[in-house]
Each structure stands twice: as structure tokens, then as C-alpha cells.
Scaffold this active site. Structure first.
Site, PDB file in Angstrom:
ATOM      1  N   ASP A 176       0.867  -1.177   0.000  1.00  0.00           N
ATOM      2  CA  ASP A 176       0.000   0.000   0.000  1.00  0.00           C
ATOM      3  C   ASP A 176       0.900   1.222   0.000  1.00  0.00           C
ATOM      4  OD1 ASP A 176      -1.637   2.181   0.629  1.00  0.00           O
ATOM      5  OD2 ASP A 176      -3.007   0.930   1.783  1.00  0.00           O
ATOM      6  N   ALA A 244     -13.527  -7.238  -1.853  1.00  0.00           N
ATOM      7  CA  ALA A 244     -13.477  -5.780  -2.018  1.00  0.00           C
ATOM      8  C   ALA A 244     -14.468  -5.342  -3.095  1.00  0.00           C
ATOM      9  CB  ALA A 244     -12.058  -5.355  -2.359  1.00  0.00           C
ATOM     10  N   ARG A 245     -14.035  -5.393  -4.341  1.00  0.00           N
ATOM     11  CA  ARG A 245     -14.917  -5.035  -5.443  1.00  0.00           C
ATOM     12  C   ARG A 245     -14.623  -5.909  -6.650  1.00  0.00           C
ATOM     13  NH1 ARG A 245     -17.857  -3.125  -2.375  1.00  0.00           N
ATOM     14  NH2 ARG A 245     -18.703  -1.022  -2.277  1.00  0.00           N
ATOM     15  N   ASP A 269     -16.418 -12.870  -3.332  1.00  0.00           N
ATOM     16  CA  ASP A 269     -17.664 -12.331  -2.784  1.00  0.00           C
ATOM     17  C   ASP A 269     -18.261 -11.232  -3.669  1.00  0.00           C
ATOM     18  OD1 ASP A 269     -19.642 -12.070  -0.660  1.00  0.00           O
ATOM     19  OD2 ASP A 269     -18.672 -10.184  -0.118  1.00  0.00           O
ATOM     20  N   GLU A 274     -23.446  -7.498 -10.691  1.00  0.00           N
ATOM     21  CA  GLU A 274     -24.203  -7.885  -9.492  1.00  0.00           C
ATOM     22  C   GLU A 274     -25.625  -7.368  -9.614  1.00  0.00           C
ATOM     23  OE1 GLU A 274     -22.338  -6.811  -5.791  1.00  0.00           O
ATOM     24  OE2 GLU A 274     -20.422  -7.659  -6.368  1.00  0.00           O
ATOM     25  N   HIS A 299     -21.931 -11.250  -2.460  1.00  0.00           N
ATOM     26  CA  HIS A 299     -21.668  -9.942  -1.832  1.00  0.00           C
ATOM     27  C   HIS A 299     -22.191  -9.887  -0.395  1.00  0.00           C
ATOM     28  CE1 HIS A 299     -20.942  -5.383  -2.781  1.00  0.00           C
ATOM     29  NE2 HIS A 299     -20.733  -5.633  -1.501  1.00  0.00           N
ATOM     30  N   GLY A 301     -20.022  -9.583   2.261  1.00  0.00           N
ATOM     31  CA  GLY A 301     -18.981  -9.015   3.127  1.00  0.00           C
ATOM     32  C   GLY A 301     -19.516  -8.136   4.246  1.00  0.00           C
ATOM     33  N   ALA A 302     -20.478  -7.303   3.920  1.00  0.00           N
ATOM     34  CA  ALA A 302     -21.000  -6.369   4.927  1.00  0.00           C
ATOM     35  C   ALA A 302     -22.310  -6.868   5.524  1.00  0.00           C
ATOM     36  CB  ALA A 302     -21.213  -5.000   4.292  1.00  0.00           C
TER      37      ALA A 302
HETATM   38  C1  MLT Z   1     -19.585  -1.525   1.246  1.00  0.00           C
HETATM   39  O1  MLT Z   1     -19.150  -0.825   0.320  1.00  0.00           O
HETATM   40  O2  MLT Z   1     -19.428  -1.203   2.425  1.00  0.00           O
HETATM   41  C2  MLT Z   1     -20.363  -2.761   0.957  1.00  0.00           C
HETATM   42  O3  MLT Z   1     -20.208  -3.151  -0.352  1.00  0.00           O
HETATM   43  C3  MLT Z   1     -21.774  -2.493   1.356  1.00  0.00           C
HETATM   44  C4  MLT Z   1     -22.804  -3.477   0.890  1.00  0.00           C
HETATM   45  O4  MLT Z   1     -22.725  -4.661   1.183  1.00  0.00           O
HETATM   46  O5  MLT Z   1     -23.752  -3.044   0.237  1.00  0.00           O
END
Ligand code: MLT
Length: 331
Positions: A176, A244-245, A269, A274, A299, A301-302
Site C-alpha cells: 500500500d 473488495a470489489r 464475494d 451484481e 456480496h 462481506g457487509a
Molecule cells: C460496502 O461498500 O461497504 C459494501 O459493499 C456495502 C454493501 O454490502 O452493500
């Protein structure tokens, strides 16, 4: 318009805690958690605030003055704002806020869940059991203790993953260009590279790691960061993670790497498309999700009760403050 009553639209699922805050205010709240893009455009003209998660795409078309003439604030219940055309919003003076803290633990824990699931073939083992197969000898795993984890992006999630991984006995390498060497060292991370572009470091990291995880936003500089050339540098026993993305790894290159055995597996994930569509002609994202060497989640993660409560309260509080004319509390 009376300053004390604005219209707030929530076109995606949002935890109750924040909704309750909004509903106990003087504002009019519309909670339609399954709004399609077409309906969104037809609803928006009368709304002042929009609260979204990942699925709503706030494009420049949505942000044109005839679609959203009254919009003052867009709040993202999550950290990334890549589904919002922030430049178009800013041009119109529409405030964009996010919730950069509430998801950190959830994202880091999901990364560890995929790491261990990949190492021990949890996905395939479970599918086998569900289908009545006892595949004990086929599914010998690998240990993560003593192995090297490479982390690209040492922000809040990356650092949390680093601490958890050292707790599992892993050696951690980090890349990083903005990370502080002292903070990295205190978390047990050895930084590679050093040059501002981090390029030399990337090669060193890719060659060394048994597991790789990325915790960067999706930006022009991180899109397709891990492509064919990068995947070919890795050990053929290495496994990669993406919580992440979608698009930080080039999906076509990743599929090829798994099929041709350049790497051993992937825990994924997030996808460039999506929701991933499994019908009609299969996209690369769908082929990855179905691949036997991949542990795939949609997706998530959160998606914990705790994280969704945190971000819901956080964005709703910010929206209420902005509608009051105050400044948002979080960055
Ligand atoms: C985020 O950017 O924090 C996540 O992708 C949120 C989500 O799950 O929508």
C-alpha cells in the site's frame, strides 16, 4: 418547502434501527426495498434524500435535474461510493455521504471465512454432504498457519485482516503506497515495495504469497490490477480472495488462471456484474461463481446483523443532520 419536512426514499433493504430514527423525525419516509431502476427514476422527482446500498446505480441520468430536481443528499449504507456518480452529484451540489466504519469487522471476518473455507474445501465438502456424498479422501486441505498472506490495500479492512491472519500464525506481506511502515509493523505486516507506484512491490508480493487478498476501492488505478501477467507470477498452489470489489481482479484472467492451473483456487464475494445472472448466456462472473475451484458468496462481506445496524444508524443520522442544514458527522 418547509425546512422541517423532506421526503426520503429508501429503495433497498436497510436495518430497522436507522429506519426508526427517520420515522420518528418530521420527514416523510418511503421504504421500498425492492425498487427497480425504472421505478427509481419515476419516483425520484419529489424526493430530497436517497439512501442506498450496493444495488442502486445512481448514474448521471438519475442525477439529471429532470429526474431528481429536488435531491439534496445521497447516502450510501456502506463504504464504497462506486455505484454513485459522485462527480455528477457534486456538480449539482448534491451531498454524497457514506458509512466507512460500520462494515470493517464484517468485511474482515468474511475474508477470513473465505480464506479458511478455501483452505479446507468447505464449500465442496458441504455440497457433497448435502447431495449424500462422503468425499473424505478427495478433499484434503492445506493449513494456513505458517503460510504467507499478501494484502494489497492496508486501510481499515486490510489492517484488520492482517491482525486476524497473524493470529492464525500466518506471515503477512502488505502493499500500500500510503501505509505507514510503523503502523504496518505494529500489526505484524512486512511492507513490500516502497516506490510510490508500488509496482516493484507488487511483483515481489505476488511471487511470495500462498494467499492473496485485496482491500482497495475500485478506482481507475485498481481496476484489473490483478490480470494474466500478475496471476502467472503467483505460485500454482496460491489461492486468491476478493471481498473488495468485482473488477480489481480481471475476471477473464482469473477464470483462465483457475482453468489452466496457474493458481489453486479463489474465494470470491464480489463481481463485475451484481447480482450475478445465472440464466441466459453465462457471464464470466457466473462461470467463476460456479467454478469448482471457487468458493463463492453473493456480496455478503457487509451482511451481518451488527454491520447493517451500524451503517443504518450512521447514514440515517447523517441524512437527518444534512436535512436540518447541518454538516454530516462522518467523512
Ligand atoms: C460496502 O461498500 O461497504 C459494501 O459493499 C456495502 C454493501 O454490502 O452493500
Amino acid at each position: 418547502h418547509s425546512a422541517s419536512s423532506f421526503k426520503i426514499l429508501i429503495p433497498e433493504p436497510l436495518s430497522e434501527e436507522g429506519l426508526t430514527l427517520l420515522q420518528s423525525s418530521s420527514h416523510e419516509v418511503t421504504y421500498h426495498p425492492k425498487t427497480t431502476p425504472d421505478t427509481l427514476a419515476s419516483l425520484l422527482p419529489s424526493y430530497h434524500a436517497l439512501i442506498i446500498r450496493s444495488e442502486t446505480k445512481v448514474t448521471s441520468a438519475i442525477l439529471s435535474p429532470d429526474v431528481s430536481p429536488n435531491l439534496r443528499v445521497i447516502a450510501r449504507a456502506g463504504v464504497g461510493v462506486d455505484n454513485i456518480d459522485v462527480e455528477a452529484a457534486t456538480k449539482r451540489g448534491i451531498i454524497v455521504v457514506n458509512s466507512p466504519h460500520g462494515n470493517i469487522a464484517a468485511a474482515a471476518e468474511h475474508t477470513l471465512a473465505l480464506l479458511l473455507a478455501l483452505a479446507r474445501n468447505i464449500g465442496r465438502a458441504d455440497t457433497g454432504m448435502k447431495q449424500g456424498r462422503w468425499e473424505r479422501s478427495k478433499l484434503v486441505g492445506v493449513e494456513v498457519g505458517g503460510k504467507t498472506l499478501g494484502i494489497i490495500g492496508l486501510g481499515k479492512v486490510g489492517m484488520k485482516v492482517a491482525r486476524m491472519a497473524t493470529g492464525l500464525g500466518m506471515k503477512v506481506l502488505g502493499l500500500d503506497p500510503y501505509a505507514s511502515p510503523e503502523i504496518a509493523r505494529s500489526a505484524g505486516v512486512k511492507l513490500v515495495g516502497g516506490g510510490k507506484d508500488g509496482k516493484g512491490g507488487l511483483e515481489e508480493l505476488l511471487k511470495a504469497v500462498d494467499f492473496l487478498t485485496v482491500h482497495t476501492p475500485l478506482l481507475a488505478s485498481t481496476a484489473d490490477m490483478i490480470g494474466e501477467k500478475e496471476l502467472k507470477l503467483m505460485k500454482n498452489t496460491a489461492r486468491v480472495l476478493n471481498v473488495a470489489r468485482g473488477g480489481v481482479y480481471n475476471e477473464g484472467a482469473l477464470l483462465k488462471a483457475l482453468e489452466e492451473g496457474w493458481i489453486a483456487g479463489a474465494g470470491i464475494d464480489v463481481y463485475t456484474q451484481e447480482p450475478v445472472k445465472f440464466d441466459v448466456e453465462e457471464s464470466t462472473a457466473a462461470r467463476l461463481a460456479r467454478h469448482p475451484k471457487v468458493v463463492a458468496t453473493p456480496h455478503l462481506g457487509a451482511s451481518t446483523v451488527e454491520a447493517q445496524e451500524n451503517v443504518s444508524i450512521d447514514v440515517c443520522t447523517q441524512v437527518l443532520e444534512i436535512l436540518k442544514g447541518g454538516m454530516p458527522t462522518a467523512a
